[in-house]
Design a protein around this motif. Structure first.
Motif, PDB file in Angstrom:
ATOM      1  N   SER A  86      35.100  39.396  54.271  1.00  0.00           N
ATOM      2  CA  SER A  86      36.519  39.822  54.122  1.00  0.00           C
ATOM      3  C   SER A  86      36.698  40.108  52.308  1.00  0.00           C
ATOM      4  O   SER A  86      35.866  39.203  51.365  1.00  0.00           O
ATOM      5  CB  SER A  86      37.722  38.884  54.647  1.00  0.00           C
ATOM      6  N   ALA A  87      38.103  40.468  51.941  1.00  0.00           N
ATOM      7  CA  ALA A  87      38.223  40.740  50.918  1.00  0.00           C
ATOM      8  C   ALA A  87      39.764  39.460  50.653  1.00  0.00           C
ATOM      9  O   ALA A  87      40.160  38.891  51.482  1.00  0.00           O
ATOM     10  CB  ALA A  87      38.912  41.756  50.260  1.00  0.00           C
ATOM     11  N   CYS A  88      39.112  39.236  49.571  1.00  0.00           N
ATOM     12  CA  CYS A  88      40.674  37.858  49.531  1.00  0.00           C
ATOM     13  C   CYS A  88      40.723  38.235  47.923  1.00  0.00           C
ATOM     14  O   CYS A  88      40.226  38.540  47.840  1.00  0.00           O
ATOM     15  CB  CYS A  88      40.281  36.879  49.535  1.00  0.00           C
ATOM     16  N   GLY A  89      42.275  37.346  47.644  1.00  0.00           N
ATOM     17  CA  GLY A  89      42.592  37.399  46.400  1.00  0.00           C
ATOM     18  C   GLY A  89      42.479  35.944  46.294  1.00  0.00           C
ATOM     19  O   GLY A  89      42.299  35.129  46.577  1.00  0.00           O
ATOM     20  N   VAL A 181      42.307  31.029  47.960  1.00  0.00           N
ATOM     21  CA  VAL A 181      42.127  32.528  48.298  1.00  0.00           C
ATOM     22  C   VAL A 181      43.200  32.519  49.295  1.00  0.00           C
ATOM     23  O   VAL A 181      43.577  31.831  50.192  1.00  0.00           O
ATOM     24  CB  VAL A 181      40.880  32.503  48.601  1.00  0.00           C
ATOM     25  N   ILE A 182      43.571  33.655  49.270  1.00  0.00           N
ATOM     26  CA  ILE A 182      44.635  34.457  50.382  1.00  0.00           C
ATOM     27  C   ILE A 182      43.740  35.176  50.648  1.00  0.00           C
ATOM     28  O   ILE A 182      43.483  37.061  50.538  1.00  0.00           O
ATOM     29  CB  ILE A 182      45.773  34.676  49.704  1.00  0.00           C
ATOM     30  N   GLY A 183      44.447  35.634  52.370  1.00  0.00           N
ATOM     31  CA  GLY A 183      43.785  36.948  52.870  1.00  0.00           C
ATOM     32  C   GLY A 183      44.584  37.114  54.219  1.00  0.00           C
ATOM     33  O   GLY A 183      45.370  36.076  53.995  1.00  0.00           O
ATOM     34  N   MET A 184      44.881  38.103  55.143  1.00  0.00           N
ATOM     35  CA  MET A 184      45.324  38.626  55.944  1.00  0.00           C
ATOM     36  C   MET A 184      44.561  38.224  57.059  1.00  0.00           C
ATOM     37  O   MET A 184      45.462  38.460  58.673  1.00  0.00           O
ATOM     38  CB  MET A 184      45.907  39.705  55.472  1.00  0.00           C
ATOM     39  N   ILE A 206      35.994  37.862  46.435  1.00  0.00           N
ATOM     40  CA  ILE A 206      37.288  37.892  45.929  1.00  0.00           C
ATOM     41  C   ILE A 206      37.558  39.207  45.291  1.00  0.00           C
ATOM     42  O   ILE A 206      36.455  39.947  44.690  1.00  0.00           O
ATOM     43  CB  ILE A 206      37.731  36.756  44.550  1.00  0.00           C
ATOM     44  N   THR A 207      38.753  39.592  45.224  1.00  0.00           N
ATOM     45  CA  THR A 207      38.833  40.884  44.978  1.00  0.00           C
ATOM     46  C   THR A 207      39.928  41.241  44.097  1.00  0.00           C
ATOM     47  O   THR A 207      40.221  42.538  42.901  1.00  0.00           O
ATOM     48  CB  THR A 207      39.084  41.977  46.298  1.00  0.00           C
ATOM     49  N   ASP A 208      40.907  40.211  43.238  1.00  0.00           N
ATOM     50  CA  ASP A 208      42.281  40.601  42.592  1.00  0.00           C
ATOM     51  C   ASP A 208      42.615  38.564  42.382  1.00  0.00           C
ATOM     52  O   ASP A 208      42.252  37.651  43.183  1.00  0.00           O
ATOM     53  CB  ASP A 208      42.883  41.173  43.332  1.00  0.00           C
ATOM     54  N   TYR A 209      43.474  38.381  41.610  1.00  0.00           N
ATOM     55  CA  TYR A 209      44.115  37.444  41.109  1.00  0.00           C
ATOM     56  C   TYR A 209      45.355  37.063  41.284  1.00  0.00           C
ATOM     57  O   TYR A 209      46.632  36.391  41.373  1.00  0.00           O
ATOM     58  CB  TYR A 209      44.379  37.217  40.044  1.00  0.00           C
ATOM     59  N   ASP A 210      45.753  37.817  43.165  1.00  0.00           N
ATOM     60  CA  ASP A 210      46.912  37.612  43.521  1.00  0.00           C
ATOM     61  C   ASP A 210      47.999  38.329  42.573  1.00  0.00           C
ATOM     62  O   ASP A 210      47.977  39.801  41.841  1.00  0.00           O
ATOM     63  CB  ASP A 210      47.252  36.667  44.491  1.00  0.00           C
ATOM     64  N   SER A 211      49.409  37.720  42.839  1.00  0.00           N
ATOM     65  CA  SER A 211      50.373  38.536  41.649  1.00  0.00           C
ATOM     66  C   SER A 211      50.013  37.048  40.770  1.00  0.00           C
ATOM     67  O   SER A 211      51.385  37.120  39.897  1.00  0.00           O
ATOM     68  CB  SER A 211      51.468  38.813  42.689  1.00  0.00           C
ATOM     69  N   GLN A 223      42.446  48.105  42.064  1.00  0.00           N
ATOM     70  CA  GLN A 223      40.847  47.324  41.756  1.00  0.00           C
ATOM     71  C   GLN A 223      40.322  46.789  43.179  1.00  0.00           C
ATOM     72  O   GLN A 223      39.278  46.279  43.057  1.00  0.00           O
ATOM     73  CB  GLN A 223      42.017  46.369  41.124  1.00  0.00           C
ATOM     74  N   ILE A 224      40.844  46.554  44.325  1.00  0.00           N
ATOM     75  CA  ILE A 224      40.540  45.997  45.239  1.00  0.00           C
ATOM     76  C   ILE A 224      38.534  46.457  45.664  1.00  0.00           C
ATOM     77  O   ILE A 224      37.954  46.168  45.754  1.00  0.00           O
ATOM     78  CB  ILE A 224      41.797  45.364  46.661  1.00  0.00           C
ATOM     79  N   ILE A 225      40.089  48.237  45.766  1.00  0.00           N
ATOM     80  CA  ILE A 225      38.483  49.290  45.952  1.00  0.00           C
ATOM     81  C   ILE A 225      37.501  49.217  45.162  1.00  0.00           C
ATOM     82  O   ILE A 225      36.346  49.235  46.282  1.00  0.00           O
ATOM     83  CB  ILE A 225      39.377  50.154  46.364  1.00  0.00           C
TER      84      ILE A 225
HETATM   85  N1  LIG Z   1      46.135  38.951  47.026  1.00  0.00           N
HETATM   86  C1  LIG Z   1      45.519  39.636  48.401  1.00  0.00           C
HETATM   87  N2  LIG Z   1      46.521  38.657  49.734  1.00  0.00           N
HETATM   88  C2  LIG Z   1      46.146  38.659  51.009  1.00  0.00           C
HETATM   89  N3  LIG Z   1      45.099  39.649  51.481  1.00  0.00           N
HETATM   90  C3  LIG Z   1      44.465  39.996  49.897  1.00  0.00           C
HETATM   91  N4  LIG Z   1      43.561  40.923  50.287  1.00  0.00           N
HETATM   92  C4  LIG Z   1      42.719  41.674  48.770  1.00  0.00           C
HETATM   93  N5  LIG Z   1      43.104  40.730  47.875  1.00  0.00           N
HETATM   94  C5  LIG Z   1      44.313  40.187  48.779  1.00  0.00           C
END
Ligand SMILES: Nc1ncnc2[nH]cnc12
Ligand SMILES: CSC[C@H]1O[C@H](OP(=O)(O)O)[C@H](O)[C@@H]1O
Length: 288
Positions: A86-89, A181-184, A206-211, A223-225
Motif C-alpha cells: 500500500s501507499a501511506c502518509g 502512518v495513514i492510509g485508506m 511511505i509517499t508523503d507526510y500527510d498534512s 508527489q505520491i506517484i
Molecule cells: N496521506 C495519506 N493519507 C491517506 N492515504 C494515503 N495514501 C498515501 N498517502 C496518504
C-alpha cells in the motif's frame, strides 16, 4: 497444503512481472465481483496470485473496493498467505517518503464499508488483537530489507475512510494519538483476511507526510506517484524475496489458519442455510 501467496497491489501497483505460467483469471464470489481479474501463476516454487486492489486503471475508490469479494475470491482459489502492498502518509519525521513500514497495529476509522463475512444467520467473533501474521510480517520485512530500502519494523496504521486526505486538524490529532502512518484501505481488508483464516501482512510504502509537516504542506498526488514510481523496483524485488522465503517454509506456525476454531456462535440448527452457503470458502472448514 502448499503455500499459495497472494499480493494485493495498492496504488501504483497494478501488475506483477516475471511470473511463470501467468494468466488473468476471472473469479466470482458470493460476496460480489472482485476488484479485477486475478493474475495467477508461479514465482519460482511458489504459487503466486496478484490482485490489483483498485483494479487495473485504478477504478475503485477506497470506500468502494469490494473487500469481501477480494478476500473470498483469494480464499476460493486456494490462497493461504496475503501480502498487502500500500501507499501511506507518515506522521513521523523519521519515517520518510521512500521508506517501507511493516504495519502493525491498526486503528480502524472507516465507517462506510462491509467489514465482516458473518452476520445475522451466522454470527462469528474472531480475535483481532493482532491482525497481522507475525511470521509473514517477519518474512516481508527481511525481503524488503534485502531489496535495499529503509524498513521500519512496525508502525500504527490509521485507516481513514477517504477519498479526501485528512484536514490539518485531523492529521495533528492522529499524530497526537500515536499513529505512525495513514492510509485508506488496510481496513477492513485485514479483518476479513483473519475471518477467512488467511495469514495477512501489510507493507506500507511511505509517499508523503500527510498534512501535519510544517515544511511539506498538503499532500500532493503528484508527489505520491513520483515516490511510488521510485519504489517500483524495490517492491518487485521484495515480492520475489517473499515468494522465495515461503517456498522454503511449507507452513505457518502462527495459527492464522485456525482463527475460526471457536468463533462461530450461532447454533447449527439456527443457522440460515443461505447465509451459511455463501460462507463455503471462508468458513466451510468449521461449518460442516
Ligand atoms: N496521506 C495519506 N493519507 C491517506 N492515504 C494515503 N495514501 C498515501 N498517502 C496518504
Ligand atoms: C493514491 S493516494 C491515496 C490512495 O492510495 C492508497 O491506496 P492503497 O492503500 O491501495 O495503496 C490510500 O489508501 C488511498 O486509497
Amino acid at each position: 497444503m502448499d503455500r499459495h501467496l497472494a499480493i494485493i497491489g495498492g496504488s501504483g501497483l497494478y501488475q506483477i512481472d516475471g511470473m511463470e505460467e501467468a494468466a488473468w483469471r476471472s473469479v466470482e464470489s458470493p460476496f460480489g465481483t472482485p476488484s479485477d481479474e486475478i493474475l495467477t501463476g508461479r514465482l519460482g516454487a511458489v504459487r503466486l496470485s496478484f490482485l490489483p486492489r483498485h483494479g487495473r486503471g485504478h477504478v475503485h475508490s477506497p470506500t468502494d473496493v469490494p473487500y469481501r469479494a477480494n478476500i473470498d475470491a483469494l480464499k476460493r482459489i486456494g490462497v493461504t498467505d496475503v501480502v498487502s502492498v500500500s501507499a501511506c502518509g507518515s506522521f513521523r519525521e523519521e519515517m520518510a517518503p521512500g521508506d517501507f513500514v511493516i504495519v502493525d497495529p491498526f486503528i480502524d476509522r472507516t465507517f462506510a464499508r462491509e467489514k465482516s463475512f458473518f452476520g445475522s444467520g451466522c454470527v462469528a467473533h474472531v480475535s483481532l488483537a493482532e491482525p497481522v501474521c507475525p511470521e509473514l510480517s517477519t518474512t516481508a520485512r527481511a525481503a524488503a530489507e534485502a531489496a535495499g530500502v529503509r524498513v521500519h519494523d512496525c508502525g500504527t496504521y490509521l485507516a481513514m475512510e477517504g477519498p479526501q486526505f485528512s484536514t490539518l486538524a485531523e492529521s495533528r490529532m492522529y499524530r497526537a494519538w500515536g499513529c505512525d502512518v495513514i492510509g485508506m484501505t488496510n481496513m477492513p481488508e485485514a479483518k476479513l483476511a483473519r475471518e477467512a483464516e488467511l495469514c495477512y501482512a501489510s507493507v506500507a510504502m511511505i509517499t508523503d507526510y500527510d498534512s501535519w509537516h510544517p515544511e511539506h504542506g498538503a499532500v500532493e498526488i503528484t508527489q505520491i506517484i513520483e515516490t511510488l514510481k521510485g519504489n517500483a523496483e524495490a517492491a518487485r524485488s521484495m515480492v520475489t524475496g517473499i515468494a522465495r522465503a515461503l517456498s522454503e517454509k511449507p507452513s505457518c506456525e502462527a495459527g492464522c489458519d485456525r482463527a475460526l476454531e471457536h468463533a462461530v456462535m450461532t447454533a447449527p440448527e439456527k443457522r440460515d442455510p443461505q447465509v451459511a452457503a455463501k460462507l463455503d470458502a471462508v468458513a466451510g472448514r468449521v461449518l460442516q
